[in-house]
Write a protein that holds these residues in place. Structure first.
Motif, PDB file in Angstrom:
ATOM      1  N   LEU A  25       0.818  -1.211   0.000  1.00  0.00           N
ATOM      2  CA  LEU A  25       0.000   0.000   0.000  1.00  0.00           C
ATOM      3  C   LEU A  25       0.853   1.262   0.000  1.00  0.00           C
ATOM      4  O   LEU A  25       0.451   2.281  -0.560  1.00  0.00           O
ATOM      5  N   ARG A  26       2.015   1.204   0.622  1.00  0.00           N
ATOM      6  CA  ARG A  26       2.905   2.372   0.638  1.00  0.00           C
ATOM      7  C   ARG A  26       3.650   2.569  -0.681  1.00  0.00           C
ATOM      8  O   ARG A  26       3.960   3.689  -1.052  1.00  0.00           O
ATOM      9  N   SER A  28       2.664   1.302  -3.843  1.00  0.00           N
ATOM     10  CA  SER A  28       1.883   1.265  -5.071  1.00  0.00           C
ATOM     11  C   SER A  28       0.554   1.988  -4.887  1.00  0.00           C
ATOM     12  O   SER A  28      -0.249   1.624  -4.030  1.00  0.00           O
ATOM     13  N   ASP A  29       0.339   3.000  -5.706  1.00  0.00           N
ATOM     14  CA  ASP A  29      -0.920   3.742  -5.642  1.00  0.00           C
ATOM     15  C   ASP A  29      -2.053   3.024  -6.359  1.00  0.00           C
ATOM     16  O   ASP A  29      -3.221   3.367  -6.179  1.00  0.00           O
ATOM     17  N   SER A  30      -1.733   2.025  -7.173  1.00  0.00           N
ATOM     18  CA  SER A  30      -2.757   1.336  -7.944  1.00  0.00           C
ATOM     19  C   SER A  30      -3.416   0.192  -7.175  1.00  0.00           C
ATOM     20  O   SER A  30      -4.313  -0.459  -7.686  1.00  0.00           O
ATOM     21  N   ARG A  32      -5.401  -1.172  -3.615  1.00  0.00           N
ATOM     22  CA  ARG A  32      -6.128  -0.739  -2.426  1.00  0.00           C
ATOM     23  C   ARG A  32      -6.494  -1.966  -1.595  1.00  0.00           C
ATOM     24  O   ARG A  32      -6.651  -3.060  -2.137  1.00  0.00           O
TER      25      ARG A  32
END
Length: 112
Positions: A25-26, A28-30, A32
């Motif tokens: 999660l830290r 990769s913004d893609s 969730r």
């Protein structure tokens, strides 16, 4: 197997899941978090705190489920097979440890 060994296996599996979730999660913004409880705890306590609390809750819940064989044996008046209680304990702990470990590996695969 001893309870401590089984609980340690569960902690390793859930730990891999927790660490991989926070790392992915830290980085990769893609990606969730798909589990509502995890999302809520991470929103409330931050990623590390939320996953730490979820790991503690998981250890307690899986431990209670694994030890439920003792209660079932007592309710059955001790008429369960000799292998039932330790077999249920090992199956629950190791099954959950494997599941969480695989989820952790799956999470890390998102970074490839």
């Amino acid at each position: 197997m001893r309870r401590v060994t089984l609980a340690a296996a569960l902690l390793v599996g859930k730990g891999l899941d927790a660490v991989s979730t926070v790392v992915v999660l830290r980085l990769s913004d893609s990606v969730r978090e798909s589990v509502p409880l995890s999302r809520a705890l991470m929103a409330w306590l931050g990623p590390v705190g939320g996953m730490a609390l979820l790991t503690a809750v998981t250890m307690v819940v899986v431990g209670l489920l694994a030890e439920s064989g003792v209660l079932i044996d007592r309710l059955a008046g001790g008429d369960t097979p000799d292998w039932y209680v330790p077999g249920l304990r090992a199956t629950v702990y190791l099954g959950c440890a494997t599941w969480f470990g695989l989820i952790g590996l799956w999470n890390f695969s998102h970074l490839l």
